[in-house]
Structure formats: structure tokens, C-alpha cells
Design an enzyme around this catalytic site. Structure first.
Site, PDB file in Angstrom:
ATOM      1  N   HIS A   1      67.038  63.486  78.676  1.00 21.38           N
ATOM      2  CA  HIS A   1      68.022  65.126  79.204  1.00 21.38           C
ATOM      3  C   HIS A   1      67.539  66.004  80.387  1.00 21.38           C
ATOM      4  CE1 HIS A   1      69.189  68.804  78.642  1.00 21.38           C
ATOM      5  NE2 HIS A   1      67.721  69.716  78.292  1.00 21.38           N
TER       6      HIS A   1
ATOM      7  N   ASN B   1      70.551  71.487  84.463  1.00 20.87           N
ATOM      8  CA  ASN B   1      70.762  71.300  83.359  1.00 20.87           C
ATOM      9  C   ASN B   1      71.528  71.773  82.638  1.00 20.87           C
ATOM     10  OD1 ASN B   1      69.679  71.464  80.458  1.00 20.87           O
ATOM     11  ND2 ASN B   1      67.975  71.905  81.024  1.00 20.87           N
TER      12      ASN B   1
ATOM     13  N   CYS C   1      70.880  70.488  73.607  1.00 24.50           N
ATOM     14  CA  CYS C   1      70.362  69.487  74.990  1.00 24.50           C
ATOM     15  C   CYS C   1      70.574  67.801  73.238  1.00 24.50           C
ATOM     16  CB  CYS C   1      69.191  70.064  75.164  1.00 24.50           C
ATOM     17  SG  CYS C   1      68.994  71.862  76.435  1.00 24.50           S
TER      18      CYS C   1
END
Lengths: 362, 72
Positions: A265, A295, A120
Site C-alpha cells: 500500500h 496515497n 487502505c
């Protein structure tokens, strides 16, 4: 402090791709019950995501993003002096997938090529590595690719994350441009490496049993499935990210209001809300894409920008971006980009058929 | 802060009706104490008391009283 300033470098263009395979959170109601899926969407904000087709790899999706970028932004391939792929879902155990992509994209041998194994935080780390390579050379362009197919590493019964991960690829072209600097802060906390982990299949434990067992969070997994300690990751995100952003702003001597967009993020909506509050940013400056893409790890920052600005033209925006997650690893960066050079997200079902090795045929 | 006030704050965090929580209640029997509620608890403890709960501390909570004891 690992604070970096890459002088005379800018982001020329940005493109993203997602697999042509839409999966809605609602479609899990048969397996988990509607109460679970509705509560999931309520809490995380995620309504749907795109999952890679069985044949599709992270490299394939990143490749589609790169091809899309170069269609919109024709660049002399011989002038791309570095190709970096950030992924934790490589095509092979070895070689680095970036080498395969160098061939597929038709880049010259005068090109530094490598993978970076981060998740991430990958956009921010990748941007800094590409920027550093440029800053200490005379190359004109560097191509940063990010690809992830984390959905393939999740136990289908894992209610905590099977509805969370979306797959995607991103391409970011850096170019040399006088007077434009990219400043970046990178941090890491390896003492929390167990917070997000997939234990099996690496060289610590190459081939353990596939037995399913009950984990401490009440979800069943095998050693080959991703495990995430949700509360640990949450505490980390809402504590470390606001601190890093404040530190960053102090070093660059700016305040949060000076940025047009805060691209965070896309972990989950609750985390984004808490960070937004703590850095005192206006909610309308923090775009969300996770409701439609889930995600997507390191791709989520460029994906959010392509989603928001893909069809917007002729406006230069000031972006503050922060990626954070597995490692644990995090970073903050900022840049200006002309929205003309941010392209709409495309769907792809392509894959590299000749990349599949068959016994006896090589 | 009195115990009653702490209970009211916890009820609000867990989105429960006022007066529904008691110190001796076991967390495993409280439906509202789910994974999202634990995240809300982390935020409340930090915002209101400056307490940064670790994952291990949260796992260690067995009763409402265990949480109340941290609300200082």
C-alpha cells in the site's frame, strides 16, 4: 489465525482509473509556502495526485475502471456472480453503491452485490471476500471494485494530508481456474480506531457544528474533516506489517525472494522504505506509484501494478501484496497474474448525472 | 552508552550538526524536530534500543532529556 486459502481461483484481469484532474504538490506553495511543500515531497515522496471533480464519486471512478477492464477483457456479464465495491465514499447514505454499479454495468440479477467499508486494506480484504464467495459457489467470475475520493473529506488547510490523498478507482476480475490458489492473511486492531477518523456525519454524531478548531497536531479541522494521528499510524505500519508478512510467508512456506514484485500500500515513501528494510526485500522489487498518484487508499496496490505493468505483455508475475491503514486493518495476499491482463491507468472525467436526485422529481 | 553518544545519535536522527543538542533544550524550540523527524525517531529507537514508542509517549516528550531517558 484468519488465514484463508481459496482454491481454484485466480485474478483474470486488473484495471485502474484516476480522475482527469491533476494537482501538483507544488501548486500548494502559494497557500503553505515552498518550504512546507518541498519538505512534504522530500518526506513522503509524493509530487502530484489526481483529485475527483466536484461531480465525480468513488463509484464513478470505479465504474470507469470496470468498463475499461471489460473493454480489454470481454467477459459474459451474466457469468459475473458477485460484485463487491470497497469504499468509504459511497454515493448515498443508502443503498450500497455496489447496487448502483450493478445497474450501471448491466450485470444480471444472479449476482451477489455488496459494499465493504474499508480503506487502505480494502484490496486484500475485498479479494478475500470475493474469493470466498466464489469458493463456496459455482460462479465463474466475481468483480471486485475499489473506489475512493478521500480528497473530498480533507480540510483544505490541513497541511498533513491535503497534499497526500489522491482519488482513484480499481477493477479486479476474479475467475475460476483449476490449480490456482489465492492465500490471504487478514488482521485488524479496532482498539486503534481513533488513529484515522472522520467523526461527523455518521450516526454517532449526525449533524454537529462545522466550527473549525485546532487539533493536537497543530492543524485546523472541523469534525467533518479526516484526522490522522501520523505517528500512531507510522508505528503501526512499520511494526505490524513486517510481522504479518513474515507470518504469511511462514504459513505458505515461501521466502520473500520467490516473489517478482512486492506491492505494498502506497502510504508514504518513508513507511515503504522501513517495511522494505524490515522484510529484507530488494528495493527494486517494491514499486512506487505514490510519487505520481499520492496515497489512493485501497486502490493503491492495483494502481501500482497497473502503473508498472500496464504496458507490459506476456509475462506471468508472482505478486506479494500488503494493504494496511484505517481501522486499523491490514492483510497480506499473493497471486500470480499475466501482465497481458494488467491494463494501463486511464483518466476519466465521467460521472453518473442521472444518479443525482432532485427535490420533487422522485 | 554515554550521554554524549546518545546526543550524537539523536543529532544524526534529526539531521542536525554535531554538538548542537543539549539535554535541557526544549523540543518545541528545535526547528528540526518536525513530524518527519518524529518518524525517524520512532525508527531509531526501535532499531537501536528495541523501544517501541507510542504516539502518546512522543506527545509527552518536552525536552531532549525526555528522549535521552528512553534511549536505554
Amino acid at each position: 489465525m484468519p488465514f484463508f486459502n481459496n482454491e481454484n481461483i485466480s485474478i483474470a484481469a486488473m484495471a485502474c482509473a484516476v480522475p482527469d484532474n491533476l494537482v501538483t504538490v507544488d501548486s500548494f506553495s502559494n497557500a503553505f509556502g515552498q518550504e512546507v511543500t518541498e519538505r512534504f515531497t522530500d518526506g513522503t515522496g509524493i509530487k502530484q495526485m489526481y483529485k475527483a471533480l466536484p461531480e465525480q464519486t468513488a463509484g464513478d471512478i470505479a465504474y470507469a475502471a470496470a468498463e475499461n477492464l471489460m473493454e480489454h477483457y470481454p467477459v459474459d456479464k451474466d457469468k459475473i456472480g458477485a460484485l463487491i465495491l470497497v469504499t468509504q465514499s459511497p454515493d448515498y447514505r443508502r443503498p450500497a453503491t455496489a447496487c448502483v454499479l450493478q445497474k450501471r454495468l448491466g450485470l444480471s440479477k444472479d449476482c451477489a452485490v455488496m459494499d465493504i467499508g474499508l480503506g487502505c486494506s480494502g484490496f486484500v480484504y475485498g479479494l478475500q471476500v470475493a474469493g470466498s464467495l466464489m469458493a463456496s459457489s459455482d460462479m465463474e467470475y466475481a468483480m471486485l471494485l475499489i473506489g475512493e475520493t478521500a480528497s473530498k473529506l480533507v480540510n483544505p488547510q490541513d497541511k498533513s494530508i491535503v497534499m497526500m490523498y489522491g482519488d482513484a478507482g480499481a477493477a479486479v476480475l476474479l475467475k475460476r481456474e483449476s490449480g490456482n490458489n489465492i492465500k490471504t492473511l487478514l488482521r485488524s486492531d479496532g482498539s486503534k480506531y481513533e488513529a484515522i477518523v472522520l467523526p461527523a456525519g455518521g450516526f454517532r454524531d449526525m449533524n454537529p457544528s462545522h466550527e473549525i478548531f485546532m487539533c493536537s497536531d497543530g492543524n485546523e479541522r472541523s469534525l467533518y474533516d479526516i484526522f490522522m494521528d501520523g505517528t500512531a499510524v507510522f508505528s503501526f505500519s512499520i511494526n505490524e506489517i513486517p510481522v504479518a508478512i513474515k507470518d504469511y510467508l511462514e504459513v505458505v512456506g515461501k521466502n520473500i525472494e520467490e516473489f517478482d514484485v512486492i506491492a505494498l500500500h502506497q502510504a508514504n515513501r518513508f513507511i515503504l522504505k522501513q517495511i522494505t528494510k524490515r522484510i529484507k526485500a530488494k528495493t527494486e522489487k517494491v514499486p512506487l506509484s505514490l510519487d505520481r498518484y499520492g496515497n489512493t487508499g485501497g486502490i493503491s496496490i492495483p494502481l501500482t501494478l497497473c502503473d508498472k505493468y500496464g504496458s507490459t505483455d506476456e509475462e506471468v508475475i508472482k505478486v506479494l501484496a500488503s494493504g494496511f491503514g484505517i481501522g486499523l486493518s491490514w492483510g497480506v495476499t499473493s497471486f500470480e497474474i499475466d501482465t497481458t491482463n494488467i491494463y494501463p491507468v486511464i483518466l476519466t472525467s465521467d460521472y453518473y448525472a442521472e444518479g443525482k436526485f432532485m427535490p420533487g422529481e422522485y | 552508552m554515554t550521554e554524549k553518544e546518545k546526543l550524537a545519535m539523536l543529532e544524526e536522527t534529526l539531521e542536525m550538526d554535531e554538538g548542537t543538542l543539549a539535554p535541557e533544550m526544549k523540543l518545541e524550540n528545535i526547528d528540526e524536530y518536525n513530524s518527519m523527524a518524529k518518524l525517524s525517531l520512532i525508527v531509531m529507537m526501535d532499531d537501536e534500543f528495541g523501544v517501541k514508542l507510542s504516539s502518546a509517549e512522543i506527545k509527552g516528550f518536552k525536552t531532549v532529556e525526555d528522549i535521552l531517558a528512553k534511549m536505554n
